[in-house]
Design a protein around this motif. Structure first.
Motif, mmCIF file in Angstrom:
data_model
loop_
_atom_site.group_PDB
_atom_site.id
_atom_site.type_symbol
_atom_site.label_atom_id
_atom_site.label_comp_id
_atom_site.label_asym_id
_atom_site.label_seq_id
_atom_site.Cartn_x
_atom_site.Cartn_y
_atom_site.Cartn_z
ATOM 1 N N PRO A 1 0.841 -1.205 0.000
ATOM 2 C CA PRO A 1 0.000 0.000 0.000
ATOM 3 C C PRO A 1 0.879 1.259 0.000
ATOM 4 N N MET A 2 1.108 1.798 -1.187
ATOM 5 C CA MET A 2 2.018 2.935 -1.353
ATOM 6 C C MET A 2 1.596 4.143 -0.517
ATOM 7 N N GLY A 3 0.306 4.316 -0.324
ATOM 8 C CA GLY A 3 -0.184 5.456 0.448
ATOM 9 C C GLY A 3 0.133 5.382 1.922
ATOM 10 N N CYS A 4 0.670 4.262 2.378
ATOM 11 C CA CYS A 4 1.057 4.125 3.786
ATOM 12 C C CYS A 4 2.539 4.410 3.998
ATOM 13 N N THR A 5 3.273 4.669 2.929
ATOM 14 C CA THR A 5 4.688 5.014 3.088
ATOM 15 C C THR A 5 4.793 6.428 3.638
ATOM 16 N N PRO A 6 5.832 6.713 4.420
ATOM 17 C CA PRO A 6 5.988 8.061 4.966
ATOM 18 C C PRO A 6 6.012 9.163 3.907
ATOM 19 N N MET A 7 6.386 8.831 2.689
ATOM 20 C CA MET A 7 6.344 9.821 1.614
ATOM 21 C C MET A 7 4.935 10.415 1.488
ATOM 22 N N PHE A 8 3.923 9.579 1.698
ATOM 23 C CA PHE A 8 2.532 10.035 1.610
ATOM 24 C C PHE A 8 1.944 10.374 2.978
ATOM 25 N N THR A 9 2.325 9.647 4.019
ATOM 26 C CA THR A 9 1.720 9.890 5.336
ATOM 27 C C THR A 9 2.211 11.185 5.966
ATOM 28 N N ARG A 10 3.386 11.673 5.557
ATOM 29 C CA ARG A 10 3.906 12.947 6.084
ATOM 30 C C ARG A 10 2.889 14.068 5.842
ATOM 31 N N GLN A 11 2.268 14.058 4.662
ATOM 32 C CA GLN A 11 1.291 15.095 4.318
ATOM 33 C C GLN A 11 0.071 15.042 5.241
ATOM 34 N N LEU A 12 -0.141 13.912 5.893
ATOM 35 C CA LEU A 12 -1.274 13.732 6.808
ATOM 36 C C LEU A 12 -0.801 13.743 8.263
ATOM 37 N N ASN A 13 0.381 14.323 8.502
ATOM 38 C CA ASN A 13 0.995 14.366 9.823
ATOM 39 C C ASN A 13 1.134 12.964 10.423
ATOM 40 N N TYR A 14 1.417 12.000 9.567
ATOM 41 C CA TYR A 14 1.619 10.596 9.949
ATOM 42 C C TYR A 14 0.423 10.014 10.696
ATOM 43 N N SER A 15 -0.763 10.532 10.418
ATOM 44 C CA SER A 15 -1.954 10.089 11.150
ATOM 45 C C SER A 15 -2.745 9.011 10.424
ATOM 46 N N GLY A 16 -2.439 8.767 9.164
ATOM 47 C CA GLY A 16 -3.164 7.758 8.404
ATOM 48 C C GLY A 16 -2.573 7.623 7.020
ATOM 49 N N CYS A 17 -3.075 6.652 6.286
ATOM 50 C CA CYS A 17 -2.589 6.379 4.940
ATOM 51 C C CYS A 17 -3.341 7.232 3.921
ATOM 52 N N ASP A 18 -2.677 7.544 2.838
ATOM 53 C CA ASP A 18 -3.284 8.286 1.728
ATOM 54 C C ASP A 18 -4.072 7.278 0.887
ATOM 55 N N GLN A 19 -5.389 7.339 0.992
ATOM 56 C CA GLN A 19 -6.222 6.333 0.330
ATOM 57 C C GLN A 19 -6.203 6.448 -1.193
ATOM 58 N N ALA A 20 -5.966 7.638 -1.730
ATOM 59 C CA ALA A 20 -5.867 7.783 -3.188
ATOM 60 C C ALA A 20 -4.627 7.040 -3.706
ATOM 61 N N ALA A 21 -3.522 7.176 -2.998
ATOM 62 C CA ALA A 21 -2.308 6.453 -3.395
ATOM 63 C C ALA A 21 -2.513 4.947 -3.231
ATOM 64 N N ASN A 22 -3.189 4.542 -2.179
ATOM 65 C CA ASN A 22 -3.474 3.116 -1.997
ATOM 66 C C ASN A 22 -4.384 2.584 -3.101
ATOM 67 N N ALA A 23 -5.293 3.413 -3.589
ATOM 68 C CA ALA A 23 -6.157 2.995 -4.693
ATOM 69 C C ALA A 23 -5.324 2.705 -5.939
ATOM 70 N N GLY A 24 -4.266 3.466 -6.142
ATOM 71 C CA GLY A 24 -3.368 3.192 -7.262
ATOM 72 C C GLY A 24 -2.689 1.847 -7.117
ATOM 73 N N SER A 25 -2.228 1.524 -5.904
ATOM 74 C CA SER A 25 -1.626 0.209 -5.655
ATOM 75 C C SER A 25 -2.648 -0.898 -5.913
ATOM 76 N N ASP A 26 -3.870 -0.693 -5.441
ATOM 77 C CA ASP A 26 -4.928 -1.693 -5.644
ATOM 78 C C ASP A 26 -5.209 -1.907 -7.131
ATOM 79 N N GLN A 27 -5.265 -0.814 -7.886
ATOM 80 C CA GLN A 27 -5.531 -0.914 -9.322
ATOM 81 C C GLN A 27 -4.395 -1.665 -10.034
ATOM 82 N N HIS A 28 -3.166 -1.330 -9.689
ATOM 83 C CA HIS A 28 -2.013 -2.028 -10.272
ATOM 84 C C HIS A 28 -2.074 -3.525 -9.941
ATOM 85 N N ASN A 29 -2.345 -3.841 -8.685
ATOM 86 C CA ASN A 29 -2.359 -5.237 -8.258
ATOM 87 C C ASN A 29 -3.463 -6.035 -8.945
#
Length: 185
Positions: free
Chosen positions: A38-66
């Motif tokens: 789940p790419m949206g759970c990497t700190p590259m994306f979670t930093r923008q959310l103050n490390y409070s959760g995963c970026d679901q849009a980025a995770n949707a990209g991982s899901d689509q690829h998979n």
């Protein structure tokens, strides 16, 4: 993110062609293919959310690829004899994403093992002082431009994208049996 998602069909077509080539032209009999975590759970994306959760849009990209990758492998190898899809997504999700981790009522889950395994799941152990910086960066005078945590074993991620050694060990524990089974057939 939308640009990366739009590129998924091109990437998967390339993977399909290279996997076909490995099987048909090179003669590989066993190939292990990993899906995306789940790419949206990497700190590259979670930093923008103050490390409070995963970026679901980025995770949707991982899901689509998979999903596209599963389809390609099913078309190339319906009996799963040549290609093993090694699932990184499921154990990563179980270890880092609170929104998708198994609940305590899920008796079939590895919840007891995963829930407290990494108290720090979304913040990296090695963190740059600046958003555009990187782990290990120094200024012109040689002064560190990053911080290091005291106990990397408590962190899932080492830096913005790479899991810690402890995280990889936890993930590998989940798929090692599948690899052994695949290679022994």
């Amino acid at each position: 993110m939308q640009a990366a998602i739009a590129y998924i069909p091109t990437v998967v077509r390339g993977l399909r062609e290279q996997l076909r080539r490995l099987r048909d032209e090179v003669g590989m009999r066993k190939v292990v293919v990993t899906n995306l975590h789940p790419m949206g759970c990497t700190p590259m994306f979670t930093r923008q959310l103050n490390y409070s959760g995963c970026d679901q849009a980025a995770n949707a990209g991982s899901d689509q690829h998979n999903a596209a990758l599963r389809s390609v492998l099913a078309g190339l190898d319906p009996a799963n004899r040549t290609f093993l899809l090694l699932d990184l997504h499921t154990p990563f999700t179980a270890l880092v994403d609170d929104d998708h981790r198994p609940s305590s009522s899920d008796a079939s889950s590895r919840n007891d093992e995963t829930k407290g395994r990494f108290p720090v799941r979304l913040r990296p152990c090695c963190e740059s002082f600046s958003a555009g910086g990187y782990c290990g960066q120094q200024d012109d005078a040689g002064k560190k431009q990053y911080t290091l945590c005291d106990d990397p074993e408590q962190h899932f991620y080492w830096d913005d994208v790479h899991p810690t050694q402890a995280a990889w060990a936890a993930v590998a524990d989940t798929f090692t049996p599948a690899i052994h089974d695949f290679l022994s057939t």
